[in-house]
Scaffold this motif. Sequence first.
Motif, PDB file in Angstrom:
ATOM      1  N   ASP A  83       3.234   9.097  11.568  1.00 45.01           N
ATOM      2  CA  ASP A  83       3.648   7.763  11.982  1.00 45.01           C
ATOM      3  C   ASP A  83       4.518   7.094  10.910  1.00 45.01           C
ATOM      4  O   ASP A  83       4.106   6.960   9.754  1.00 45.01           O
ATOM      5  N   GLY A  84       5.741   6.724  11.257  1.00 50.21           N
ATOM      6  CA  GLY A  84       6.614   5.983  10.336  1.00 50.21           C
ATOM      7  C   GLY A  84       7.279   6.836   9.270  1.00 50.21           C
ATOM      8  O   GLY A  84       8.014   6.319   8.422  1.00 50.21           O
ATOM      9  N   PHE A  85       7.055   8.136   9.268  1.00 50.04           N
ATOM     10  CA  PHE A  85       7.678   9.029   8.284  1.00 50.04           C
ATOM     11  C   PHE A  85       9.013   9.510   8.846  1.00 50.04           C
ATOM     12  O   PHE A  85       9.048  10.126   9.910  1.00 50.04           O
ATOM     13  N   GLU A  86      10.094   9.200   8.132  1.00 50.72           N
ATOM     14  CA  GLU A  86      11.417   9.411   8.730  1.00 50.72           C
ATOM     15  C   GLU A  86      12.062  10.758   8.378  1.00 50.72           C
ATOM     16  O   GLU A  86      13.278  10.868   8.358  1.00 50.72           O
ATOM     17  N   ASN A 162       4.456  12.477 -12.408  1.00 51.25           N
ATOM     18  CA  ASN A 162       3.740  11.191 -12.470  1.00 51.25           C
ATOM     19  C   ASN A 162       3.273  10.776 -11.077  1.00 51.25           C
ATOM     20  O   ASN A 162       3.782   9.807 -10.517  1.00 51.25           O
ATOM     21  N   PRO A 163       2.313  11.484 -10.501  1.00 46.69           N
ATOM     22  CA  PRO A 163       1.933  11.173  -9.120  1.00 46.69           C
ATOM     23  C   PRO A 163       1.449   9.738  -8.911  1.00 46.69           C
ATOM     24  O   PRO A 163       1.523   9.214  -7.806  1.00 46.69           O
ATOM     25  N   GLU A 164       0.963   9.118  -9.973  1.00 48.15           N
ATOM     26  CA  GLU A 164       0.443   7.750  -9.808  1.00 48.15           C
ATOM     27  C   GLU A 164       1.531   6.691  -9.974  1.00 48.15           C
ATOM     28  O   GLU A 164       1.327   5.519  -9.651  1.00 48.15           O
ATOM     29  N   SER A 165       2.684   7.097 -10.505  1.00 50.03           N
ATOM     30  CA  SER A 165       3.736   6.105 -10.789  1.00 50.03           C
ATOM     31  C   SER A 165       4.287   5.466  -9.509  1.00 50.03           C
ATOM     32  O   SER A 165       4.408   6.125  -8.480  1.00 50.03           O
ATOM     33  N   THR A 166       4.603   4.200  -9.597  1.00 49.75           N
ATOM     34  CA  THR A 166       5.232   3.560  -8.439  1.00 49.75           C
ATOM     35  C   THR A 166       6.746   3.472  -8.656  1.00 49.75           C
ATOM     36  O   THR A 166       7.495   3.038  -7.795  1.00 49.75           O
ATOM     37  N   GLU A 167       7.222   3.876  -9.852  1.00 45.67           N
ATOM     38  CA  GLU A 167       8.663   3.836 -10.171  1.00 45.67           C
ATOM     39  C   GLU A 167       9.330   5.170  -9.803  1.00 45.67           C
ATOM     40  O   GLU A 167      10.053   5.270  -8.841  1.00 45.67           O
ATOM     41  N   ASP A 168       9.065   6.191 -10.600  1.00 47.48           N
ATOM     42  CA  ASP A 168       9.675   7.501 -10.378  1.00 47.48           C
ATOM     43  C   ASP A 168       8.633   8.576 -10.657  1.00 47.48           C
ATOM     44  O   ASP A 168       8.108   8.644 -11.769  1.00 47.48           O
ATOM     45  N   VAL A 169       8.343   9.370  -9.650  1.00 49.13           N
ATOM     46  CA  VAL A 169       7.273  10.368  -9.815  1.00 49.13           C
ATOM     47  C   VAL A 169       7.801  11.692 -10.359  1.00 49.13           C
ATOM     48  O   VAL A 169       7.026  12.589 -10.686  1.00 49.13           O
ATOM     49  N   TYR A 213       6.281  10.724  -1.743  1.00 55.10           N
ATOM     50  CA  TYR A 213       5.107  10.232  -2.465  1.00 55.10           C
ATOM     51  C   TYR A 213       4.738   8.811  -2.077  1.00 55.10           C
ATOM     52  O   TYR A 213       3.560   8.458  -2.027  1.00 55.10           O
ATOM     53  N   ASP A 214       5.755   8.008  -1.836  1.00 52.70           N
ATOM     54  CA  ASP A 214       5.499   6.643  -1.366  1.00 52.70           C
ATOM     55  C   ASP A 214       4.642   6.684  -0.111  1.00 52.70           C
ATOM     56  O   ASP A 214       3.762   5.860   0.078  1.00 52.70           O
ATOM     57  N   TYR A 215       4.952   7.666   0.743  1.00 53.93           N
ATOM     58  CA  TYR A 215       4.233   7.768   2.018  1.00 53.93           C
ATOM     59  C   TYR A 215       2.830   8.343   1.821  1.00 53.93           C
ATOM     60  O   TYR A 215       1.850   7.739   2.256  1.00 53.93           O
ATOM     61  N   VAL A 216       2.747   9.497   1.131  1.00 59.65           N
ATOM     62  CA  VAL A 216       1.447  10.183   1.060  1.00 59.65           C
ATOM     63  C   VAL A 216       0.429   9.435   0.191  1.00 59.65           C
ATOM     64  O   VAL A 216      -0.768   9.683   0.274  1.00 59.65           O
ATOM     65  N   ARG A 217       0.912   8.506  -0.647  1.00 60.69           N
ATOM     66  CA  ARG A 217      -0.015   7.712  -1.453  1.00 60.69           C
ATOM     67  C   ARG A 217      -0.880   6.814  -0.552  1.00 60.69           C
ATOM     68  O   ARG A 217      -2.023   6.536  -0.846  1.00 60.69           O
ATOM     69  N   SER A 218      -0.270   6.348   0.558  1.00 61.48           N
ATOM     70  CA  SER A 218      -1.012   5.414   1.405  1.00 61.48           C
ATOM     71  C   SER A 218      -1.525   6.031   2.723  1.00 61.48           C
ATOM     72  O   SER A 218      -2.511   5.586   3.272  1.00 61.48           O
ATOM     73  N   LYS A 219      -0.831   7.070   3.201  1.00 65.32           N
ATOM     74  CA  LYS A 219      -1.249   7.656   4.493  1.00 65.32           C
ATOM     75  C   LYS A 219      -1.313   9.169   4.398  1.00 65.32           C
ATOM     76  O   LYS A 219      -0.715   9.760   3.493  1.00 65.32           O
ATOM     77  N   GLU A 220      -1.978   9.759   5.370  1.00 64.09           N
ATOM     78  CA  GLU A 220      -2.004  11.227   5.430  1.00 64.09           C
ATOM     79  C   GLU A 220      -0.885  11.723   6.328  1.00 64.09           C
ATOM     80  O   GLU A 220      -0.525  11.047   7.287  1.00 64.09           O
ATOM     81  N   LEU A 221      -0.380  12.901   6.001  1.00 68.74           N
ATOM     82  CA  LEU A 221       0.696  13.459   6.851  1.00 68.74           C
ATOM     83  C   LEU A 221       0.126  13.921   8.193  1.00 68.74           C
ATOM     84  O   LEU A 221      -0.964  14.408   8.264  1.00 68.74           O
TER      85      LEU A 221
END
Lengths: 221, 198
Positions: A83-86, A162-169, A213-221
């Motif tokens: 859902d919402g993954f482009e 940097n999987p936890e980074s919100t800038e550049d992983v 990463y932006d997507y998978v941090r909050s939702k599952e694929l």
Amino acid sequence: MKDSFLYPIVFMLIMVVLFTGILAVMFRFSEEKIRTYEDDTYQKKILSTMVTQIAEATEQSPDEIIAAYPESFEQYVQQLKPDGFERKVYQAVVDSAVVAYCFEIKGNGLWGSMSALVSTSTDFRTILNFAIVNQQETPGLGARIEEDWFLSQFQNIVFVVNPESTEDVTQSYEFISESQKPENDRQLKRVTGATITSDSVIKMLRAEFNYIYDYVRSKEL
Amino acid sequence: MTKKDIFINATFKDNSIWRQILGICSALAVTNLMLNSLIMGLGVTFTLIMANMTISLIRNWTPRSVRMMVQVLIIAAYVIIVDIFLKANMPLISKQLGPYVGLIITNCILMGRAEAFASKNKVFDSFVDGVGSGLGYTIVLLGISFVRELFGFGSIFGFKVLGSWWTNWSIMVMAPSAFFLLAMLIWGVNTYYYKVKA
């Protein structure tokens, strides 16, 4: 008659209708063949980017799996529609376990857009394989990013550091010339005469991994 | 003029590249690999032959005021036919050539031969002129790409001929080398073939 006002207009119209008709007929007869070839090539690329992981899980050789296309594609590869993954995303499944993911990513080269398939480990951090789907770079120069030696540099590299980074992983990489030998695993060879295209590949991977990463941090694929 | 004269003129004496300085853009762009040059040469030759014959066939009915539009239309149609044919039957070669197939339309040799020869001569003569012009163009492309690929990649038609001791000359892969080589070719042809004195 050739000097009359209407003759050139009618003549031109006849020529346009004639040649457009020939092209339309020719395209109609070739359309299915072209589309089938494009679909097969695309699916084979998806399969081959994840074939090593499928082979390990099924104890077959990668060549056997590729040779068994299209049955092997239908058996092991599934398209996901999160859902919402482009981006288009596929997973390789063996015995109900996901062994790899494959994303279609997009970016810009020197002359136009390009798209590629990148397969990742199930934690999305390691690039398993990388293949170019479309590019509009100069044949013999930028188009050489499709050559095996260039693509294989990306195999099994930990791209996300940097999987936890919100800038550049992503990991940073340095390009060296084609004739140089890399001194460490953060050095990649660029295509001679195609610096911008080589840089564009890394830029595309960076941007797309950050998006994934932006997507998978909050939702599952 | 005999058929042999037409062929010799189109291929060598009035060679599109070294004599008429036409089709230079593609000669510079695709000549870093011999395979690209060969495929480009074949594509241009096919389009030249077909466009020349068609333009010659309808020359008596073509009004002067729209003749160039008709020529462009015919050339474009044949280029698209080549493109569709390659995509459907030789997809790997089509991919290899990339955008260059479409660019055949802009190759000035095609318009040059259509206007200078096909629009004034018989169908078979135009066919011979197309074959000769295409061959002349292909020979030059292959000549330049031979030097560029050999020194730039150490290979010929993709096969490595120079060993690992060879250091590739990066300049040969890039477009400027084609300028130097083309200039040297034109100088050589003018001096030794046309015997032009400085």
